[in-house]
Write a protein that holds these residues in place. Structure first.
Motif, PDB file in Angstrom:
ATOM      1  N   ALA A 187       0.832  -1.203   0.000  1.00  0.00           N
ATOM      2  CA  ALA A 187       0.000   0.000   0.000  1.00  0.00           C
ATOM      3  C   ALA A 187       0.867   1.254   0.000  1.00  0.00           C
ATOM      4  CB  ALA A 187      -0.933  -0.004   1.211  1.00  0.00           C
ATOM      5  N   LEU A 188       1.966   1.221   0.751  1.00  0.00           N
ATOM      6  CA  LEU A 188       2.873   2.375   0.787  1.00  0.00           C
ATOM      7  C   LEU A 188       3.538   2.593  -0.571  1.00  0.00           C
ATOM      8  CD1 LEU A 188       4.469   1.911   4.328  1.00  0.00           C
ATOM      9  CD2 LEU A 188       2.747   3.594   3.619  1.00  0.00           C
ATOM     10  N   ALA A 189       3.838   1.513  -1.285  1.00  0.00           N
ATOM     11  CA  ALA A 189       4.408   1.641  -2.634  1.00  0.00           C
ATOM     12  C   ALA A 189       3.397   2.299  -3.572  1.00  0.00           C
ATOM     13  CB  ALA A 189       4.829   0.275  -3.165  1.00  0.00           C
ATOM     14  N   LYS A 190       2.110   1.939  -3.431  1.00  0.00           N
ATOM     15  CA  LYS A 190       1.072   2.575  -4.249  1.00  0.00           C
ATOM     16  C   LYS A 190       0.968   4.061  -3.928  1.00  0.00           C
ATOM     17  CE  LYS A 190      -1.809  -1.555  -4.598  1.00  0.00           C
ATOM     18  NZ  LYS A 190      -3.090  -2.152  -4.204  1.00  0.00           N
TER      19      LYS A 190
ATOM     20  N   LYS B  35      -0.695   6.518  -6.597  1.00  0.00           N
ATOM     21  CA  LYS B  35      -1.843   5.733  -7.062  1.00  0.00           C
ATOM     22  C   LYS B  35      -2.606   5.131  -5.887  1.00  0.00           C
ATOM     23  CE  LYS B  35       0.578   4.075 -11.180  1.00  0.00           C
ATOM     24  NZ  LYS B  35       1.098   2.885 -11.816  1.00  0.00           N
ATOM     25  N   ASP B  36      -3.887   5.172  -5.962  1.00  0.00           N
ATOM     26  CA  ASP B  36      -4.808   4.377  -5.143  1.00  0.00           C
ATOM     27  C   ASP B  36      -4.780   4.622  -3.635  1.00  0.00           C
ATOM     28  OD1 ASP B  36      -5.610   3.105  -7.498  1.00  0.00           O
ATOM     29  OD2 ASP B  36      -4.141   1.499  -7.250  1.00  0.00           O
ATOM     30  N   VAL B  37      -3.715   5.179  -3.057  1.00  0.00           N
ATOM     31  CA  VAL B  37      -3.643   5.353  -1.605  1.00  0.00           C
ATOM     32  C   VAL B  37      -3.344   6.822  -1.306  1.00  0.00           C
ATOM     33  CG1 VAL B  37      -2.496   4.646   0.529  1.00  0.00           C
ATOM     34  CG2 VAL B  37      -2.815   2.988  -1.305  1.00  0.00           C
ATOM     35  N   THR B  38      -4.214   7.443  -0.521  1.00  0.00           N
ATOM     36  CA  THR B  38      -4.025   8.858  -0.190  1.00  0.00           C
ATOM     37  C   THR B  38      -2.901   9.031   0.828  1.00  0.00           C
ATOM     38  OG1 THR B  38      -5.655   8.760   1.577  1.00  0.00           O
ATOM     39  CG2 THR B  38      -6.454   9.381  -0.617  1.00  0.00           C
ATOM     40  N   GLY B  39      -2.358  10.233   0.866  1.00  0.00           N
ATOM     41  CA  GLY B  39      -1.227  10.524   1.746  1.00  0.00           C
ATOM     42  C   GLY B  39      -1.521  10.353   3.214  1.00  0.00           C
ATOM     43  N   TRP B  40      -2.700  10.800   3.656  1.00  0.00           N
ATOM     44  CA  TRP B  40      -3.007  10.694   5.079  1.00  0.00           C
ATOM     45  C   TRP B  40      -3.124   9.243   5.516  1.00  0.00           C
ATOM     46  CZ3 TRP B  40      -7.286   8.244   6.983  1.00  0.00           C
ATOM     47  CH2 TRP B  40      -8.338   8.020   6.097  1.00  0.00           C
TER      48      TRP B  40
ATOM     49  N   PHE C  98      -9.076   1.869   1.382  1.00  0.00           N
ATOM     50  CA  PHE C  98      -8.125   2.974   1.541  1.00  0.00           C
ATOM     51  C   PHE C  98      -6.702   2.530   1.237  1.00  0.00           C
ATOM     52  CE2 PHE C  98     -10.953   5.481   4.651  1.00  0.00           C
ATOM     53  CZ  PHE C  98     -11.357   6.348   3.660  1.00  0.00           C
ATOM     54  N   ALA C  99      -6.411   1.246   1.473  1.00  0.00           N
ATOM     55  CA  ALA C  99      -5.070   0.714   1.201  1.00  0.00           C
ATOM     56  C   ALA C  99      -4.909   0.325  -0.265  1.00  0.00           C
ATOM     57  CB  ALA C  99      -4.785  -0.479   2.102  1.00  0.00           C
ATOM     58  N   GLY C 100      -5.903   0.616  -1.084  1.00  0.00           N
ATOM     59  CA  GLY C 100      -5.790   0.392  -2.522  1.00  0.00           C
ATOM     60  C   GLY C 100      -6.156  -0.994  -2.996  1.00  0.00           C
TER      61      GLY C 100
END
Length: 187
Positions: A66-69, A74-79, A132-134
């Protein structure tokens, strides 16, 4: 001071969310969701990477994906990436146990129809977390069905243990008011 105006409920929502006759519809939804959650959770509970000697390693891999996305934008917001990186990842072992056993408990609650609204709520929270984790998969469908079960909390467990548990537990707004402690109405 304005006078309170009560807007009558439409017949479709009254049937779906208040009538015990709709309990059969919710039974099918409950069993599908419950089976989905219990099978996913049971696999995790019996996995070394979730609850065994290597507990947390599967969740660490999921979070790193998820952090790589998020890094790719892509797919995962910063917060949410911040939450995963600074809170979930350092506590991966604890979260792995919470996810694995939480999925089993949600599944059991839905299958047995015990505290159905609460079980569906926590299932929806897990679905949203995965989204949220994509991760798409079946999460959007499960989230929608769980949301409907939360709305139908009064009658979704009619064909289950809620039929007896909810009248016994009562509702906070009826306690001490002299009202009968029965969440279900026969319709």
């Amino acid at each position: 001071m304005q006078k309170e105006v009560l807007i009558p409920e439409n017949p479709v929502s009254r049937f779906l969310f208040s009538s015990t006759r709709a309990g059969l519809i919710w039974l099918v939804v409950r069993l599908y969701l419950g089976y989905s959650w219990i099978t996913a959770g049971w696999k995790k509970v019996n996995s070394e990477a979730w609850t065994g000697d290597k507990a947390g390693t599967a969740l660490e891999g999921f979070v790193k994906g998820a952090l790589a996305k998020a890094a790719d934008g892509k797919d995962v917001t910063g917060w949410y990436a911040n939450f995963l990186e600074h809170f979930v990842l350092p506590n991966a072992k604890v979260f792995a146990y919470m996810v694995a056993f939480g999925e089993v408990l949600v599944g059991l609650g839905l299958i047995f129809g015990l505290l159905t609204g609460i079980a569906a709520f926590f299932g929806a929270i897990m679905n949203v977390s995965f989204l949220f984790a994509g991760t798409l998969s079946t999460n959007p469908l499960l989230f929608i069905l769980a949301t409907w079960l939360v709305l139908a909390w009064k009658n979704a467990g009619w064909y289950g243990l809620d039929r007896w548990a909810l009248p016994f537990l009562g509702t906070p707004w009826a306690r001490g008011s002299g009202q009968k402690q029965n969440s279900f109405t026969a319709k």
